[in-house]
Design an enzyme around this catalytic site. Structure first.
Site, PDB file in Angstrom:
ATOM      1  N   LYS A   1      -5.142   1.353  -5.662  1.00 44.55           N
ATOM      2  CA  LYS A   1      -4.250   2.212  -6.615  1.00 44.55           C
ATOM      3  C   LYS A   1      -5.197   2.535  -7.708  1.00 44.55           C
ATOM      4  O   LYS A   1      -4.857   3.488  -8.346  1.00 44.55           O
ATOM      5  CB  LYS A   1      -2.868   1.749  -6.766  1.00 44.55           C
ATOM      6  CG  LYS A   1      -2.063   1.396  -5.551  1.00 44.55           C
ATOM      7  CD  LYS A   1      -2.084   2.868  -4.682  1.00 44.55           C
ATOM      8  CE  LYS A   1      -1.539   4.056  -5.239  1.00 44.55           C
ATOM      9  NZ  LYS A   1      -0.828   4.842  -4.153  1.00 44.55           N
TER      10      LYS A   1
HETATM   11  N1  PMP Z   1      -1.437  -1.894  -0.240  1.00 42.34           N
HETATM   12  C1  PMP Z   1      -0.737  -2.247  -1.465  1.00 42.34           C
HETATM   13  C2  PMP Z   1      -0.831  -3.597  -1.663  1.00 42.34           C
HETATM   14  C3  PMP Z   1      -0.364  -1.152  -2.101  1.00 42.34           C
HETATM   15  O1  PMP Z   1       0.207  -1.602  -3.418  1.00 42.34           O
HETATM   16  C4  PMP Z   1      -0.381   0.091  -1.628  1.00 42.34           C
HETATM   17  C5  PMP Z   1       0.358   1.215  -2.418  1.00 42.34           C
HETATM   18  N2  PMP Z   1       1.574   1.170  -2.865  1.00 42.34           N
HETATM   19  C6  PMP Z   1      -0.936   0.413  -0.509  1.00 42.34           C
HETATM   20  C7  PMP Z   1      -1.243  -0.678   0.259  1.00 42.34           C
HETATM   21  C8  PMP Z   1      -0.697   1.745   0.281  1.00 42.34           C
HETATM   22  O2  PMP Z   1      -1.631   2.837  -0.561  1.00 42.34           O
HETATM   23  P1  PMP Z   1      -1.111   4.260  -0.706  1.00 42.34           P
HETATM   24  O3  PMP Z   1      -0.250   4.562  -1.628  1.00 42.34           O
HETATM   25  O4  PMP Z   1      -2.583   5.016  -0.955  1.00 42.34           O
HETATM   26  O5  PMP Z   1      -0.709   4.577   0.638  1.00 42.34           O
END
Ligand code: PMP
Length: 346
Positions: free
Chosen positions: A67
């Site tokens: 992120k």
């Molecule tokens: N894995 C974790 C541990 C996350 O915190 C997030 C984001 N909330 C994601 C995957 C998914 O990423 P995205 O928001 O880009 O879909």
């Protein structure tokens, strides 16, 4: 292998490491350190499947997760548009990692940061946010349709403040642009275009969508697959057109029961559902056989990469994301008593 040839091998490796370090340029602060992460071959999973299973090492970002990229693009987009002025505040509703990325960047750039987070998220993420100086407001975890959902609260709070922006990571397309321009492009270059499959779970969908769009623009034959935990409605949506969440999951930051702005128009060839038992099995294989200490969403991602490898057959290259490290979940995923309390004893 003789001791002599082993030693000369070790020497060559050390020389290579040394020259790599010497070649590494100096990065200009936190912001310039985001991205350009290595792609790691997951040896045990690759050998088991006969495929190349590669993980994009997003836990190596300076804020510790995938992120950081979205947080940086969102802030710099707001700066470019003149929405974020010196001394301003960045407000966001987040499961933790976006907030951590935003808080780091706010410190590095001189902004304030206010985070609304559901109280069900791990204590480690909440403590990190506080240590970074963000104002943290915990709210009950309620579904998106409830006006008191953390995302909606964060939008209202931002609207009521002076000199503040709402990062709005679910709808703000600066999020997926980050992954189109950086993560996707890096994966394409690192694999030299030799990639057959891409699979990732989605929270906002920024990572999945940005990378899928970039890869399909280079080669429409790259198979793009959504990985989904139990309790999320995306698997059923992709398979049947109906958002119908079933079961639940211990994973954090992934799964959804709506199509976010960032997922709209993203290429999706298929979906794979991974349950918590398989997720935990994969997490501990990563720890014990690969030496990688990973967060829960990585178990879903690598579990889905293995399932995709089995579907596609040996000889394919499949890329997924190693979203964050295990330290953020030490008291849960790496706590045998907690796991047992969820019926997931290892
Ligand atoms: N894995 C974790 C541990 C996350 O915190 C997030 C984001 N909330 C994601 C995957 C998914 O990423 P995205 O928001 O880009 O879909």
């Amino acid at each position: 292998m003789s001791l002599e040839s082993q030693n000369s091998g070790n020497l060559k490796t050390r020389e290579l490491i040394k020259s790599t370090f010497i070649d590494m340029d100096i990065k200009n602060g936190f912001v310039a350190t985001v991205g350009n992460t290595p792609l790691i071959r997951l040896n045990s999973f690759s050998e088991e499947t006969g495929c190349e299973i590669l993980g994009k090492a997003e836990f190596l970002n300076p804020g510790g997760s995938v992120k950081d990229r979205a947080a940086l693009y969102i802030i710099e987009d707001a700066e470019k548009k003149g929405l974020l002025k010196p001394g301003g505040t960045v407000v966001e509703g987040t499961a933790g990692n976006t907030g951590i990325g935003l808080a780091h960047i706010c410190n590095a750039k001189g902004y304030k940061c206010l985070i609304i987070i559901p109280e069900t998220q791990s204590q480690e993420k909440i403590d990190t946010l506080k240590t970074l100086g963000a104002e943290v407001r915990l709210v009950p975890a309620v579904p998106y349709k409830n006006p008191d959902n953390y995302v909606k609260v964060s939008g209202r709070v931002a609207a009521e403040m002076d000199n503040a922006i709402w990062a709005n990571q679910f709808e703000n397309l600066a999020n997926r642009n980050a992954h189109y321009e950086t993560t996707g492009a890096e994966i394409w270059t690192q694999t030299d275009g030799k990639i057959d499959g891409w699979v990732a779970a989605t929270g906002t969908g920024g990572t999945y969508a940005g990378v899928s769009m970039y890869l399909k623009d280079q080669n429409s034959h790259v198979r793009c697959v959504v990985a989904d935990p139990m309790g999320s409605g995306l698997y059923s949506y992709i398979k049947t057109g109906e958002i119908k969440p079933e079961g639940k999951s211990i994973t954090e930051g992934i799964g959804n029961s709506r199509i976010t702005g960032n997922m709209e128009g993203a290429p999706i060839d298929d979906a794979i559902q991974i349950d918590d038992r398989e997720c935990v099995r994969v997490i501990y294989q990563l720890l014990n056989k690969e030496g990688l200490f990973m967060g829960g969403s990585v178990g879903i991602n690598v579990g889905a990469a293995v399932a995709l490898a089995k579907q596609m057959g040996a000889g394919h290259t499949i890329v997924t994301v190693l979203c964050d490290g295990g330290g953020r979940y030490q008291s849960r995923l790496y706590n045998p008593e907690w796991l047992a309390s969820k019926g997931l004893a290892i």
